[in-house]
Design an enzyme around this catalytic site. Structure first.
Site, PDB file in Angstrom:
ATOM      1  N   CYS A   2      51.327  -7.573  19.679  1.00 40.21           N
ATOM      2  CA  CYS A   2      51.680  -8.917  19.224  1.00 40.21           C
ATOM      3  C   CYS A   2      52.710  -8.855  18.093  1.00 40.21           C
ATOM      4  O   CYS A   2      52.782  -7.875  17.362  1.00 40.21           O
ATOM      5  CB  CYS A   2      50.451  -9.639  18.711  1.00 40.21           C
ATOM      6  SG  CYS A   2      49.044  -9.517  19.794  1.00 40.21           S
ATOM      7  N   ARG A  27      57.929  -5.313  21.833  1.00 39.02           N
ATOM      8  CA  ARG A  27      56.570  -4.855  21.524  1.00 39.02           C
ATOM      9  C   ARG A  27      55.618  -5.104  22.693  1.00 39.02           C
ATOM     10  O   ARG A  27      54.529  -4.532  22.720  1.00 39.02           O
ATOM     11  CB  ARG A  27      56.043  -5.591  20.273  1.00 39.02           C
ATOM     12  CG  ARG A  27      56.821  -5.257  19.019  1.00 39.02           C
ATOM     13  CD  ARG A  27      56.526  -6.239  17.909  1.00 39.02           C
ATOM     14  NE  ARG A  27      55.206  -6.084  17.340  1.00 39.02           N
ATOM     15  CZ  ARG A  27      54.949  -5.505  16.170  1.00 39.02           C
ATOM     16  NH1 ARG A  27      55.932  -5.020  15.456  1.00 39.02           N
ATOM     17  NH2 ARG A  27      53.729  -5.423  15.720  1.00 39.02           N
ATOM     18  N   TRP A  74      49.840 -10.343  22.984  1.00 37.88           N
ATOM     19  CA  TRP A  74      49.474  -9.394  24.039  1.00 37.88           C
ATOM     20  C   TRP A  74      47.959  -9.527  24.173  1.00 37.88           C
ATOM     21  O   TRP A  74      47.220  -9.198  23.245  1.00 37.88           O
ATOM     22  CB  TRP A  74      49.878  -7.978  23.625  1.00 37.88           C
ATOM     23  CG  TRP A  74      49.691  -6.939  24.680  1.00 37.88           C
ATOM     24  CD1 TRP A  74      50.511  -6.682  25.734  1.00 37.88           C
ATOM     25  CD2 TRP A  74      48.613  -5.992  24.765  1.00 37.88           C
ATOM     26  NE1 TRP A  74      50.014  -5.630  26.475  1.00 37.88           N
ATOM     27  CE2 TRP A  74      48.847  -5.186  25.916  1.00 37.88           C
ATOM     28  CE3 TRP A  74      47.475  -5.732  24.002  1.00 37.88           C
ATOM     29  CZ2 TRP A  74      48.000  -4.159  26.303  1.00 37.88           C
ATOM     30  CZ3 TRP A  74      46.628  -4.705  24.394  1.00 37.88           C
ATOM     31  CH2 TRP A  74      46.895  -3.934  25.529  1.00 37.88           C
ATOM     32  N   ASN A  98      47.562 -10.598  14.790  1.00 36.33           N
ATOM     33  CA  ASN A  98      47.691  -9.341  15.537  1.00 36.33           C
ATOM     34  C   ASN A  98      46.445  -8.518  15.241  1.00 36.33           C
ATOM     35  O   ASN A  98      46.017  -8.451  14.092  1.00 36.33           O
ATOM     36  CB  ASN A  98      48.897  -8.522  15.054  1.00 36.33           C
ATOM     37  CG  ASN A  98      50.208  -9.200  15.326  1.00 36.33           C
ATOM     38  OD1 ASN A  98      50.251 -10.229  15.981  1.00 36.33           O
ATOM     39  ND2 ASN A  98      51.281  -8.620  14.817  1.00 36.33           N
ATOM     40  N   GLY A  99      45.888  -7.849  16.252  1.00 37.88           N
ATOM     41  CA  GLY A  99      44.722  -6.990  16.015  1.00 37.88           C
ATOM     42  C   GLY A  99      43.487  -7.530  16.724  1.00 37.88           C
ATOM     43  O   GLY A  99      43.583  -8.409  17.587  1.00 37.88           O
ATOM     44  N   GLU A 479      55.214  13.943  31.538  1.00 38.46           N
ATOM     45  CA  GLU A 479      56.045  12.875  30.969  1.00 38.46           C
ATOM     46  C   GLU A 479      56.883  12.197  32.055  1.00 38.46           C
ATOM     47  O   GLU A 479      57.017  10.967  32.077  1.00 38.46           O
ATOM     48  CB  GLU A 479      56.931  13.467  29.858  1.00 38.46           C
ATOM     49  CG  GLU A 479      58.033  12.562  29.317  1.00 38.46           C
ATOM     50  CD  GLU A 479      57.534  11.266  28.699  1.00 38.46           C
ATOM     51  OE1 GLU A 479      56.321  11.062  28.610  1.00 38.46           O
ATOM     52  OE2 GLU A 479      58.379  10.427  28.334  1.00 38.46           O
ATOM     53  N   LYS A 483      56.739   8.242  32.943  1.00 35.93           N
ATOM     54  CA  LYS A 483      57.938   7.386  32.934  1.00 35.93           C
ATOM     55  C   LYS A 483      58.074   6.645  34.258  1.00 35.93           C
ATOM     56  O   LYS A 483      58.406   5.462  34.286  1.00 35.93           O
ATOM     57  CB  LYS A 483      59.215   8.207  32.706  1.00 35.93           C
ATOM     58  CG  LYS A 483      59.479   8.716  31.335  1.00 35.93           C
ATOM     59  CD  LYS A 483      59.880   7.688  30.311  1.00 35.93           C
ATOM     60  CE  LYS A 483      58.679   7.115  29.606  1.00 35.93           C
ATOM     61  NZ  LYS A 483      58.170   7.862  28.497  1.00 35.93           N
ATOM     62  N   GLU A 486      55.422   3.828  34.516  1.00 37.10           N
ATOM     63  CA  GLU A 486      55.724   2.696  33.638  1.00 37.10           C
ATOM     64  C   GLU A 486      56.935   1.911  34.137  1.00 37.10           C
ATOM     65  O   GLU A 486      56.947   0.684  34.110  1.00 37.10           O
ATOM     66  CB  GLU A 486      56.033   3.192  32.224  1.00 37.10           C
ATOM     67  CG  GLU A 486      54.847   3.762  31.484  1.00 37.10           C
ATOM     68  CD  GLU A 486      55.247   4.193  30.079  1.00 37.10           C
ATOM     69  OE1 GLU A 486      54.645   3.718  29.123  1.00 37.10           O
ATOM     70  OE2 GLU A 486      56.169   5.010  29.935  1.00 37.10           O
ATOM     71  N   HIS A 502      44.878  23.991  43.775  1.00 37.21           N
ATOM     72  CA  HIS A 502      43.459  23.730  43.505  1.00 37.21           C
ATOM     73  C   HIS A 502      43.080  22.273  43.781  1.00 37.21           C
ATOM     74  O   HIS A 502      42.017  21.834  43.336  1.00 37.21           O
ATOM     75  CB  HIS A 502      43.116  24.109  42.064  1.00 37.21           C
ATOM     76  CG  HIS A 502      43.330  25.570  41.778  1.00 37.21           C
ATOM     77  ND1 HIS A 502      42.520  26.548  42.291  1.00 37.21           N
ATOM     78  CD2 HIS A 502      44.302  26.207  41.079  1.00 37.21           C
ATOM     79  CE1 HIS A 502      42.963  27.735  41.893  1.00 37.21           C
ATOM     80  NE2 HIS A 502      44.047  27.555  41.161  1.00 37.21           N
ATOM     81  N   LYS A 601      54.666  -2.015  23.172  1.00 35.93           N
ATOM     82  CA  LYS A 601      55.440  -0.942  22.546  1.00 35.93           C
ATOM     83  C   LYS A 601      54.597  -0.188  21.537  1.00 35.93           C
ATOM     84  O   LYS A 601      54.606   1.027  21.487  1.00 35.93           O
ATOM     85  CB  LYS A 601      56.682  -1.538  21.872  1.00 35.93           C
ATOM     86  CG  LYS A 601      57.593  -0.500  21.220  1.00 35.93           C
ATOM     87  CD  LYS A 601      58.205   0.417  22.257  1.00 35.93           C
ATOM     88  CE  LYS A 601      59.023   1.534  21.634  1.00 35.93           C
ATOM     89  NZ  LYS A 601      59.275   2.623  22.613  1.00 35.93           N
TER      90      LYS A 601
HETATM   91  O1  M6R Z   1      54.288   4.791  18.772  1.00 35.01           O
HETATM   92  P1  M6R Z   1      53.623   5.968  19.410  1.00 35.01           P
HETATM   93  O2  M6R Z   1      54.561   7.130  19.618  1.00 35.01           O
HETATM   94  O3  M6R Z   1      52.400   6.412  18.653  1.00 35.01           O
HETATM   95  O4  M6R Z   1      53.174   5.473  20.844  1.00 35.01           O
HETATM   96  C1  M6R Z   1      52.399   6.279  21.675  1.00 35.01           C
HETATM   97  C2  M6R Z   1      52.323   5.729  23.069  1.00 35.01           C
HETATM   98  O5  M6R Z   1      51.755   4.449  23.064  1.00 35.01           O
HETATM   99  C3  M6R Z   1      53.707   5.657  23.735  1.00 35.01           C
HETATM  100  O6  M6R Z   1      54.334   6.893  23.765  1.00 35.01           O
HETATM  101  C4  M6R Z   1      53.557   5.138  25.189  1.00 35.01           C
HETATM  102  O7  M6R Z   1      52.882   6.071  25.972  1.00 35.01           O
HETATM  103  C5  M6R Z   1      54.921   4.792  25.790  1.00 35.01           C
HETATM  104  N1  M6R Z   1      54.808   3.590  26.561  1.00 35.01           N
HETATM  105  C6  M6R Z   1      55.460   5.852  26.678  1.00 35.01           C
HETATM  106  O8  M6R Z   1      56.643   5.502  27.319  1.00 35.01           O
END
Ligand code: M6R
Length: 606
Positions: A2, A27, A74, A98-99, A479, A483, A486, A502, A601
């Protein structure tokens, strides 16, 4: 997650709120709202969906007034709909939050028993009612606000408007950040410096437990005990200009292209190119460290996982990398000589922060590799090890990841030298190798961007994709898969190449692309065998390799060639084609790559 903006200004608030909320879109959110003091009293407009949906509401029902509050939500408690969007209203109070308020159910029951009724499913509305109940008891706004804060458990950044107080905004932070912005005859609150960035670059960061009352010219800040305090006002670099897309179609594309610069800036904090030394800013003694505990989430965790291999291989330093949300809640057995290092772009990720605080409470020395210099983590650790990726707007982390890797590789070289695992000549060679990284990242972009397009088009039709790698490339396989998930919503898994036999080999058929990340290093021959196992089962292999690897690529594989580089920096160079592939597949599928559904974010809830 948020976002919050509050404005006690000199010009109409609603358009400025919209301008700020646009900066906060990165965000992640699913509804938005704005409230303002109008000539008719306190009013609000809210919409499910995007900022443009809120603008559409405002075009039909404009909102006057120079004092306003805006929010992107959010969803946590209750679906993303108009009723649950913020600002939430109770009596004389409009509130954004937020929170998560952990004791909201008990408080709600108590308020209902006292005769109050609720319009939403949110925990936020409970707080609005608590404040309003204080006003009804005759408390002044600030006292009513503080009385409500005293009842809350959980995490919050709050902003409140009070009917009858047209020049006042109240704010508070615990667990989620809040900044105060100082303008010329105007004051602001925001969930970060970017929120107030269009209006001012002079900000004060509230400390944990602080609350604040702003009017047009002043901010009165109080600590958790209610004592008036001063918080330093700093000039921040997070100017509005830094978060423009330029000529790129998406922030993700821009940020992939920002990587040579982000890497170069980060290297400048860790390397002395003249003398061939590597060290963190302000130095650090790795000879006293018996064990390294890396803590992170998501992409940052994969950077940590790759670093584990490097710290153990180069520096002989026993290293664990663990997902912060697991570490924090499993009662880990830590030993006193352990250095706990959080890796985080935002410096606000709730799980990572909780793990870090747990380590601190156990008496461990703490450090954070962090991109946001003013973040909570930066302020709470013993050692801040910065990355200089600049603001990362796309929810998918790209340049922050390679900047984290850059810092971690530099630290591993520094630790190796200090611990006597390498001599001065080898340190100088490795420093020279690192200095080559920005150029090779740029070359990786130039060499693979166009070559990947036809491949991306084909992969955009796949239902599942498998990523394989060994050693540091295992972390990249994870990773790369994250990616793709997402960016395109295609199911993807990363696996250690040797593990495929395995279990995951059962997935192999002609419709499942298998992306194998294999530079010509000492694991290449083994990975090549795994590739043959996939081909033998009619799997569609995509090999991401270098020139020497290409010479040994099976004819059935579609190959993408990245620049030849030293294994030390291969994770930086080989990250690029994986990022570009995810981006291009996402674009081919018409996905919202910068703000994928359900993602935020900065994940500030545990
Ligand atoms: O701000 P941070 O690096 O602590 O965030 C960690 C993860 O939330 C962040 O890397 C998330 O996995 C991304 N969406 C990856 O693309």
């Amino acid at each position: 997650m948020c976002g919050i903006i509050g404005i006690v200004g000199l010009s109409p608030a609603a358009p400025r709120v919209i301008e700020s909320l646009r900066r906060l879109e990165y965000r992640g959110y699913d509804s938005a709202g704005v409230a303002a003091h109008t000539s008719a009293g306190l009013e609000r407009r809210r919409a499910k969906g995007r900022i443009r949906d809120l603008e559409a509401v405002l075009s039909v029902e404009p909102l006057q007034g120079h004092v306003g509050l805006g929010h992107t939500r959010w969803a946590t408690h209750g679906a993303p709909n108009v009723a649950n969007a913020h600002p939430q209203k109770a009596g004389r109070v409009m509130l954004v939050h937020n929170g998560i308020i952990e004791n909201f159910a008990e408080l709600k029951a108590e308020l209902i028993a006292a005769g109050r009724s609720f319009e939403s499913e949110t925990d936020t509305e409970v707080v609005a009612h608590l404040i309003d109940a204080g006003l009804e008891r005759g408390l002044e706004p600030l006292a009513a606000f503080k009385a409500a804060l005293n009842r809350l458990s959980g995490a919050y950044a709050l902003g409140a408007l009070i009917e009858g107080e047209p020049e006042l905004i109240l704010g508070a932070r615990r667990g989620s950040p809040l900044v105060v912005g100082y303008g010329e005859g105007e004051m602001f609150i925001g969930s970060d410096a970017l929120a107030v960035g269009p209006f001012t670059n002079r900000v004060a960061y509230l400390d944990e437990g602080d609350y604040v009352a702003i009017d047009r010219t002043t901010a009165r800040i109080f600590n958790a005990d209610g004592a008036r305090v001063e918080r330093a006002v700093r000039t921040v670099a997070a100017s509005a200009a830094l978060v423009e897309k330029g000529n790129y179609r998406h922030f993700m594309e821009k940020e992939i292209h920002d990587q040579p610069e982000a890497c170069r800036h980060t290297l400048s904090s860790y390397l002395d190119p003249i003398n061939g030394h590597a060290a963190p800013p302000e130095g650090f003694d790795f000879t006293k460290v018996e064990r390294l505990q890396l803590l992170a989430c998501g992409t940052a965790y994969y950077a940590a996982l790759i670093a584990k291999y490097l710290f153990e291989d180069l520096a002989g330093l026993p290293t664990d990398a663990e997902v912060a949300s697991e570490f924090r809640y499993r009662n880990p057995a830590v030993t006193p000589g352990t250095l706990a290092v959080a890796v985080s772009q935002s410096g606000e990720t709730a799980d990572t922060l909780a793990a870090l605080r747990w380590c601190k409470a156990k008496g461990l020395t703490t450090a954070a590799i962090v991109n946001a210099p003013e973040s909570t983590m930066s302020r709470e650790v013993d050692h801040v090890w910065p990355t200089h990726a600049g603001p990362e707007v796309c929810v998918l982390s790209t340049k922050a990841f390679t900047a984290q890797l850059t810092a971690l590789i530099c630290l591993a070289v520094a630790a190796a030298r200090q611990r006597g695992r390498i001599d001065a000549a080898e340190e100088t060679r490795l420093v020279q190798t690192l200095l080559e990284a920005p150029r090779l990242i740029a070359q990786a972009i130039a060499d693979t961007e166009d070559a990947l397009r036809p491949l991306a088009f084909d992969i955009s039709k796949a239902r599942d994709v498998l990523y394989l790698g060994r050693g540091a490339m295992f972390g990249l396989a994870l990773e790369g898969a994250l990616k793709l998930k997402e960016g395109s919503y295609i199911h993807a898994e990363g696996y250690a190449a040797g593990e495929m036999k395995h279990g995951p080999i059962a997935l192999i058929d002609e419709s499942t692309p298998v992306i194998i990340v294999a530079p010509s290093d000492n694991a290449f021959d083994k990975t090549r065998s795994n590739m043959s196992e996939v081909i033998a089962r009619n799997g569609a292999v995509v090999l991401i390799t270098d020139e020497a690897g290409l010479a040994h690529a099976p004819s059935q594989a579609r190959s993408v060639v990245a620049p030849t580089c030293d294994p030390l920096i291969a994770p930086l160079v080989f990250a690029v084609p994986l990022q570009l592939l995810a981006y291009q597949v996402g674009v081919a599928k018409g996905a919202d790559v910068d703000q994928p559904r359900n993602l935020a974010k900065s994940v500030t809830v545990e």
